[in-house]
Design a protein around this motif. Structure first.
Motif, PDB file in Angstrom:
ATOM      1  N   ASN A  69       0.888  -1.248  -0.180  1.00 50.56           N
ATOM      2  CA  ASN A  69       0.131  -0.135   0.076  1.00 50.56           C
ATOM      3  C   ASN A  69       0.867   1.290   0.130  1.00 50.56           C
ATOM      4  OD1 ASN A  69      -2.403  -1.698   0.719  1.00 50.56           O
ATOM      5  ND2 ASN A  69      -1.836  -1.996   2.350  1.00 50.56           N
ATOM      6  N   ASP A  70       1.255   1.656  -1.232  1.00 51.57           N
ATOM      7  CA  ASP A  70       1.936   3.219  -1.461  1.00 51.57           C
ATOM      8  C   ASP A  70       3.436   3.096  -0.550  1.00 51.57           C
ATOM      9  OD1 ASP A  70      -0.138   3.961  -3.032  1.00 51.57           O
ATOM     10  OD2 ASP A  70      -1.300   4.546  -1.611  1.00 51.57           O
ATOM     11  N   VAL A  71       4.010   2.267  -0.762  1.00 48.48           N
ATOM     12  CA  VAL A  71       5.320   1.985  -0.018  1.00 48.48           C
ATOM     13  C   VAL A  71       6.266   2.882  -0.687  1.00 48.48           C
ATOM     14  CG1 VAL A  71       4.958  -0.185   1.245  1.00 48.48           C
ATOM     15  CG2 VAL A  71       5.978   0.093  -1.191  1.00 48.48           C
ATOM     16  N   VAL A  72       7.103   3.838   0.003  1.00 43.04           N
ATOM     17  CA  VAL A  72       8.113   4.614  -0.662  1.00 43.04           C
ATOM     18  C   VAL A  72       9.324   4.615   0.312  1.00 43.04           C
ATOM     19  CG1 VAL A  72       6.306   6.110  -1.732  1.00 43.04           C
ATOM     20  CG2 VAL A  72       7.337   6.574   0.608  1.00 43.04           C
ATOM     21  N   GLY A  73      10.494   4.818  -0.388  1.00 44.97           N
ATOM     22  CA  GLY A  73      11.751   4.897   0.345  1.00 44.97           C
ATOM     23  C   GLY A  73      12.922   5.207  -0.611  1.00 44.97           C
ATOM     24  N   GLU A  74      14.055   5.703  -0.136  1.00 39.58           N
ATOM     25  CA  GLU A  74      15.388   5.971  -0.675  1.00 39.58           C
ATOM     26  C   GLU A  74      15.876   4.556  -1.323  1.00 39.58           C
ATOM     27  OE1 GLU A  74      17.980   8.087   1.884  1.00 39.58           O
ATOM     28  OE2 GLU A  74      16.554   9.557   2.214  1.00 39.58           O
ATOM     29  N   LYS A  75      16.484   4.994  -2.562  1.00 41.54           N
ATOM     30  CA  LYS A  75      16.900   3.838  -3.298  1.00 41.54           C
ATOM     31  C   LYS A  75      17.999   2.915  -2.422  1.00 41.54           C
ATOM     32  CE  LYS A  75      19.195   2.872  -7.687  1.00 41.54           C
ATOM     33  NZ  LYS A  75      19.594   3.510  -9.034  1.00 41.54           N
ATOM     34  N   ASP A  76      18.907   3.593  -1.916  1.00 39.74           N
ATOM     35  CA  ASP A  76      19.901   2.834  -1.342  1.00 39.74           C
ATOM     36  C   ASP A  76      19.607   2.426   0.058  1.00 39.74           C
ATOM     37  OD1 ASP A  76      21.417   3.091  -3.478  1.00 39.74           O
ATOM     38  OD2 ASP A  76      22.581   5.086  -2.671  1.00 39.74           O
ATOM     39  N   ALA A  77      18.256   2.518   0.555  1.00 43.56           N
ATOM     40  CA  ALA A  77      18.157   2.279   1.920  1.00 43.56           C
ATOM     41  C   ALA A  77      17.712   0.808   1.952  1.00 43.56           C
ATOM     42  CB  ALA A  77      16.739   2.842   2.578  1.00 43.56           C
ATOM     43  N   GLU A  78      17.768  -0.110   3.168  1.00 40.29           N
ATOM     44  CA  GLU A  78      17.431  -1.561   3.046  1.00 40.29           C
ATOM     45  C   GLU A  78      15.950  -1.791   3.041  1.00 40.29           C
ATOM     46  OE1 GLU A  78      18.532  -5.323   5.752  1.00 40.29           O
ATOM     47  OE2 GLU A  78      19.444  -3.501   6.151  1.00 40.29           O
ATOM     48  N   PHE A  79      15.402  -0.675   3.819  1.00 43.38           N
ATOM     49  CA  PHE A  79      13.786  -0.653   3.974  1.00 43.38           C
ATOM     50  C   PHE A  79      13.137   0.379   3.469  1.00 43.38           C
ATOM     51  CE2 PHE A  79      15.183  -3.424   7.524  1.00 43.38           C
ATOM     52  CZ  PHE A  79      14.752  -4.678   6.950  1.00 43.38           C
ATOM     53  N   PHE A  80      11.787   0.212   2.847  1.00 44.42           N
ATOM     54  CA  PHE A  80      11.148   1.565   2.713  1.00 44.42           C
ATOM     55  C   PHE A  80      10.754   2.238   3.908  1.00 44.42           C
ATOM     56  CE2 PHE A  80       9.784  -1.697  -0.463  1.00 44.42           C
ATOM     57  CZ  PHE A  80       9.860  -0.943  -1.676  1.00 44.42           C
ATOM     58  N   SER A  81      10.630   3.472   3.611  1.00 42.92           N
ATOM     59  CA  SER A  81      10.533   4.433   4.770  1.00 42.92           C
ATOM     60  C   SER A  81       9.287   4.688   5.570  1.00 42.92           C
ATOM     61  CB  SER A  81      11.172   5.727   4.651  1.00 42.92           C
ATOM     62  OG  SER A  81      10.570   6.468   3.427  1.00 42.92           O
ATOM     63  N   SER A  82       8.095   4.290   4.513  1.00 44.40           N
ATOM     64  CA  SER A  82       6.734   4.555   4.874  1.00 44.40           C
ATOM     65  C   SER A  82       5.663   3.639   4.052  1.00 44.40           C
ATOM     66  CB  SER A  82       6.234   6.139   4.597  1.00 44.40           C
ATOM     67  OG  SER A  82       6.269   6.411   3.341  1.00 44.40           O
ATOM     68  N   GLY A  83       4.534   3.520   4.365  1.00 43.00           N
ATOM     69  CA  GLY A  83       3.689   2.712   3.741  1.00 43.00           C
ATOM     70  C   GLY A  83       3.431   1.228   4.614  1.00 43.00           C
ATOM     71  N   THR A  84       2.447   0.562   4.268  1.00 40.46           N
ATOM     72  CA  THR A  84       2.034  -0.502   4.838  1.00 40.46           C
ATOM     73  C   THR A  84       2.116  -1.776   3.754  1.00 40.46           C
ATOM     74  OG1 THR A  84      -0.250  -0.322   4.826  1.00 40.46           O
ATOM     75  CG2 THR A  84       0.699   0.538   6.787  1.00 40.46           C
ATOM     76  N   VAL A  85       2.014  -3.093   4.393  1.00 42.56           N
ATOM     77  CA  VAL A  85       1.637  -4.110   3.490  1.00 42.56           C
ATOM     78  C   VAL A  85       0.943  -5.142   4.527  1.00 42.56           C
ATOM     79  CG1 VAL A  85       2.743  -6.267   2.379  1.00 42.56           C
ATOM     80  CG2 VAL A  85       4.154  -4.058   2.683  1.00 42.56           C
ATOM     81  N   ASP A  86      -0.415  -5.317   3.715  1.00 44.49           N
ATOM     82  CA  ASP A  86      -1.361  -6.391   4.099  1.00 44.49           C
ATOM     83  C   ASP A  86      -0.839  -7.724   3.806  1.00 44.49           C
ATOM     84  OD1 ASP A  86      -2.941  -4.348   5.482  1.00 44.49           O
ATOM     85  OD2 ASP A  86      -3.630  -4.166   3.447  1.00 44.49           O
ATOM     86  N   PHE A  87      -0.695  -8.825   4.759  1.00 37.55           N
ATOM     87  CA  PHE A  87      -0.016 -10.047   4.336  1.00 37.55           C
ATOM     88  C   PHE A  87      -0.736 -11.229   4.798  1.00 37.55           C
ATOM     89  CE2 PHE A  87       2.377  -9.033   8.240  1.00 37.55           C
ATOM     90  CZ  PHE A  87       2.092  -9.997   9.087  1.00 37.55           C
ATOM     91  N   GLN A  88      -0.797 -12.377   4.190  1.00 37.81           N
ATOM     92  CA  GLN A  88      -0.948 -13.550   4.754  1.00 37.81           C
ATOM     93  C   GLN A  88       0.089 -14.645   4.486  1.00 37.81           C
ATOM     94  OE1 GLN A  88      -4.707 -15.286   3.086  1.00 37.81           O
ATOM     95  NE2 GLN A  88      -4.549 -17.346   4.304  1.00 37.81           N
ATOM     96  N   PHE A  89       0.535 -15.425   5.617  1.00 37.42           N
ATOM     97  CA  PHE A  89       1.266 -16.652   5.537  1.00 37.42           C
ATOM     98  C   PHE A  89       0.586 -17.741   6.168  1.00 37.42           C
ATOM     99  CE2 PHE A  89       4.261 -12.980   5.615  1.00 37.42           C
ATOM    100  CZ  PHE A  89       4.776 -13.050   4.332  1.00 37.42           C
ATOM    101  N   ASN A  90       0.152 -18.662   5.228  1.00 32.62           N
ATOM    102  CA  ASN A  90      -0.520 -19.820   5.664  1.00 32.62           C
ATOM    103  C   ASN A  90      -1.659 -19.204   6.552  1.00 32.62           C
ATOM    104  OD1 ASN A  90       0.964 -21.244   4.261  1.00 32.62           O
ATOM    105  ND2 ASN A  90       1.783 -22.773   5.873  1.00 32.62           N
TER     106      ASN A  90
END
Length: 354
Positions: free
Chosen positions: A287-308
């Motif tokens: 959901n609209d994740v953004v971040g700097e190119k060289d960063a390891e993680f995005f800096s804002s936004g969310t992810v809705d997930f399901q694992f099993n």
């Protein structure tokens, strides 16, 4: 079983590299946005590809194996797409010759790159690779293993990829007659990319002998692995990725389902014959994740997930580790993903800040 892990490596090396090579946004985004029309549904040129016919319904597993909290934590930590796509791309650019199974990866690349992109409609190009035979590549992997002998294998992969891209000036990019390798390199330079991938990777049958346990284990493995990237609400519409010093990864959904049937017969009577069927399901809506190119993680936004059986949401934070909450219907769990430089140092452990 080693073949299971190897097949997962193959999916990541060939399929996820397509996504991971896509960057974020640039200073020219505003300019390109004024020239880019909304992405229409691409089902008008889906064709007869079995991969292209994958839909959300294909990722409803009939059996979801239970996972402990520790297994959930490991799954989330190792789910590559949660880490910043550009950082992963850079870490993945090592010379294949320096890696274990380098010849195996080169073999897979050679097979995939025999297909090329072709124009379809409305500025889109498609890559349609049907039933590519990867069986010969498995032998390169087994050449690196001392105790295991490959007896029989039939490995095939079908992929369907649709792209539409714009450069910094807002002009459409021409992918005509491009190999997959050339297109992946180009993905990292375009200003905006509309991207759809549906891929069905199938191992019909693999049989091996393992002599490492003081006897002989004959193992037969059948696997059906499906993988899809699309928009959130329509499996026939692409998601949007923007390149540059800052990036956006919006309206993108990633689905993966592995169905594995593993049968083992032991020469030593003290070990009974086993026959296990497992399902591993992953769903992630970005959901609209953004971040700097060289960063390891995005800096804002969310992810809705399901694992099993676990469902939850992962949240990105400026200058801090991503955190997540999850629920399996019986219990709640919260956690975080440490940076690569964590290295077991308690002071850098993101859990200390939860």
């Amino acid at each position: 079983m080693i073949v299971v892990n190897n097949a997962r490596v193959l999916v990541v090396a060939v399929l996820s590299s397509l996504l991971l090579a896509c960057g974020g946004s640039s200073d020219s985004d505003k300019k390109s946005e004024s020239n880019v029309s909304p992405s229409p549904s691409v089902d008008i040129f889906i064709g007869e590809s079995s991969a292209a016919k994958l839909s959300f319904d294909d990722f409803d597993a009939p059996i979801l194996d239970a996972q402990s909290e520790l297994e959930l934590e490991n799954t989330i930590r190792n789910f590559d797409y949660f880490r910043h796509v550009w950082g992963i791309t850079e870490r993945g650019e090592e010379d294949y010759a320096e890696r274990p199974w380098g010849a195996y990866h080169r073999c897979v690349d050679e097979v995939y790159h025999t297909q090329t992109f072709e124009p379809v409609a409305d500025g889109y190009y498609k890559y349609d690779a049907q039933e590519l035979d990867l069986s010969r590549c498995m032998h390169f992997y087994y050449d690196t293993v001392d105790s295991i002998e490959l007896i029989e294998n039939d490995v095939r992969s079908t992929s369907f990829l649709v792209v539409k891209a714009y450069n910094d000036s807002g002009a459409a990019v021409d992918f005509s007659a491009m190999s997959l390798n050339a297109a992946v390199v180009l993905f990292d330079t375009v200003a905006e990319l509309h991207y759809l991938l549906k891929s069905k990777y199938v191992t019909h049958r693999s049989t091996e002998k393992d002599y490492a346990l003081g006897g002989t284990v004959v193992e037969t493995w059948d696997s059906d692995q499906s993988f899809m990237i699309s928009s959130h609400d329509d499996e026939n519409k692409p998601c949007t990725v923007k390149n540059g010093s800052e990036g956006a990864f919006s309206n993108c959904a990633i689905y993966e389902l592995d169905v594995e049937n593993d049968k083992s017969v032991y020469s030593d009577d003290s070990f009974p014959e086993t026959n296990d069927v497992t399902f591993e399901l992953s769903k992630a809506h970005f959901n609209d994740v953004v971040g700097e190119k060289d960063a390891e993680f995005f800096s804002s936004g969310t992810v809705d997930f399901q694992f099993n059986g676990w469902v939850g949401q992962l949240m990105y934070h400026e200058g801090a580790s991503p955190t997540y909450t999850a629920n399996n219907g019986e219990q709640e769990y919260e956690g975080c993903i440490n940076y690569d430089n964590y290295e077991g140092d308690p002071e850098n452990d993101c859990y200390s800040n939860l």
